[in-house]
Scaffold this motif. Structure first.
Motif, PDB file in Angstrom:
ATOM      1  N   GLY A   7      44.487 -12.322  15.546  1.00  0.00           N
ATOM      2  CA  GLY A   7      43.865 -11.353  15.147  1.00  0.00           C
ATOM      3  C   GLY A   7      43.150 -11.668  13.630  1.00  0.00           C
ATOM      4  N   THR A   8      43.223 -10.542  12.614  1.00  0.00           N
ATOM      5  CA  THR A   8      42.584 -10.523  11.631  1.00  0.00           C
ATOM      6  C   THR A   8      43.539  -9.861  10.436  1.00  0.00           C
ATOM      7  OG1 THR A   8      41.020  -8.923  11.428  1.00  0.00           O
ATOM      8  CG2 THR A   8      40.169 -10.997  12.010  1.00  0.00           C
ATOM      9  N   CYS A   9      43.486 -10.288   9.345  1.00  0.00           N
ATOM     10  CA  CYS A   9      44.202  -9.434   8.187  1.00  0.00           C
ATOM     11  C   CYS A   9      43.320  -9.583   7.025  1.00  0.00           C
ATOM     12  CB  CYS A   9      45.577 -10.188   7.730  1.00  0.00           C
ATOM     13  SG  CYS A   9      46.672  -9.099   6.496  1.00  0.00           S
ATOM     14  N   GLY A  10      42.716  -8.310   6.838  1.00  0.00           N
ATOM     15  CA  GLY A  10      41.527  -8.279   5.899  1.00  0.00           C
ATOM     16  C   GLY A  10      40.506  -9.137   6.711  1.00  0.00           C
ATOM     17  N   ASN A  11      39.813  -9.895   5.895  1.00  0.00           N
ATOM     18  CA  ASN A  11      38.779 -10.950   6.362  1.00  0.00           C
ATOM     19  C   ASN A  11      39.421 -12.429   6.739  1.00  0.00           C
ATOM     20  OD1 ASN A  11      36.623  -9.131   6.040  1.00  0.00           O
ATOM     21  ND2 ASN A  11      36.716  -9.900   3.791  1.00  0.00           N
ATOM     22  N   ILE A  12      40.690 -12.479   6.746  1.00  0.00           N
ATOM     23  CA  ILE A  12      41.534 -13.907   7.272  1.00  0.00           C
ATOM     24  C   ILE A  12      41.782 -13.804   8.569  1.00  0.00           C
ATOM     25  CG2 ILE A  12      43.285 -15.473   6.412  1.00  0.00           C
ATOM     26  CD1 ILE A  12      41.045 -14.915   4.222  1.00  0.00           C
ATOM     27  N   ASP A  13      41.556 -14.772   9.418  1.00  0.00           N
ATOM     28  CA  ASP A  13      41.996 -14.757  10.726  1.00  0.00           C
ATOM     29  C   ASP A  13      43.414 -15.418  10.825  1.00  0.00           C
ATOM     30  OD1 ASP A  13      39.385 -14.603  11.771  1.00  0.00           O
ATOM     31  OD2 ASP A  13      38.874 -16.635  11.855  1.00  0.00           O
ATOM     32  N   ILE A  14      44.187 -14.882  11.601  1.00  0.00           N
ATOM     33  CA  ILE A  14      45.769 -15.059  11.721  1.00  0.00           C
ATOM     34  C   ILE A  14      46.099 -15.365  13.102  1.00  0.00           C
ATOM     35  CG2 ILE A  14      46.435 -13.790   9.708  1.00  0.00           C
ATOM     36  CD1 ILE A  14      47.079 -11.477  11.471  1.00  0.00           C
ATOM     37  N   ILE A  15      47.061 -16.257  13.286  1.00  0.00           N
ATOM     38  CA  ILE A  15      47.490 -16.684  14.711  1.00  0.00           C
ATOM     39  C   ILE A  15      48.938 -16.552  14.577  1.00  0.00           C
ATOM     40  CG2 ILE A  15      47.634 -18.539  16.194  1.00  0.00           C
ATOM     41  CD1 ILE A  15      44.927 -19.634  14.911  1.00  0.00           C
ATOM     42  N   PHE A  16      49.434 -15.848  15.757  1.00  0.00           N
ATOM     43  CA  PHE A  16      50.890 -15.645  15.797  1.00  0.00           C
ATOM     44  C   PHE A  16      51.562 -16.668  16.553  1.00  0.00           C
ATOM     45  CE2 PHE A  16      48.917 -11.653  14.816  1.00  0.00           C
ATOM     46  CZ  PHE A  16      50.011 -10.808  14.117  1.00  0.00           C
ATOM     47  N   GLN A  17      52.862 -16.984  16.259  1.00  0.00           N
ATOM     48  CA  GLN A  17      53.508 -18.079  16.910  1.00  0.00           C
ATOM     49  C   GLN A  17      54.710 -17.380  17.545  1.00  0.00           C
ATOM     50  OE1 GLN A  17      52.669 -21.305  16.530  1.00  0.00           O
ATOM     51  NE2 GLN A  17      51.052 -20.424  15.453  1.00  0.00           N
TER      52      GLN A  17
END
Length: 84
Positions: A7-17
């Motif tokens: 997903g995203t947090c603000g404008n930053i892409d995030i990947i869950f482990q």
């Protein structure tokens, strides 16, 4: 079964482990305000979207601990008249 969460947090892409069968974790960038708008999407093994959501996470430091509130984001649609 969920195979990928991102997903995203603000404008930053995030990947869950994946931590366990039902738990996924990620690290998000620091926000001075303590407010994080997070969009999350989960996929199954075939690439089908299993779940998608956008939430507002508010972290409020307090006495003796931290309170975390997770609130659904609200989308408002306003119809405006069109003059021809």
């Amino acid at each position: 079964m969920v195979s990928k969460v991102y997903g995203t947090c603000g404008n930053i892409d995030i990947i869950f482990q994946k931590v366990s069968e039902e738990q996924w974790e990620t690290t998000v960038p620091f926000a001075e305000t303590g407010q994080y708008i997070v969009s999350v999407t989960a996929e199954d093994m075939a690439g089908n979207l299993a779940y998608a959501a956008s939430i507002l996470v508010v972290i409020e430091p307090g006495t003796g601990g931290i309170r975390i509130r997770i609130l659904p984001t609200e989308f408002v649609v306003e119809l405006l008249p069109v003059y021809v």
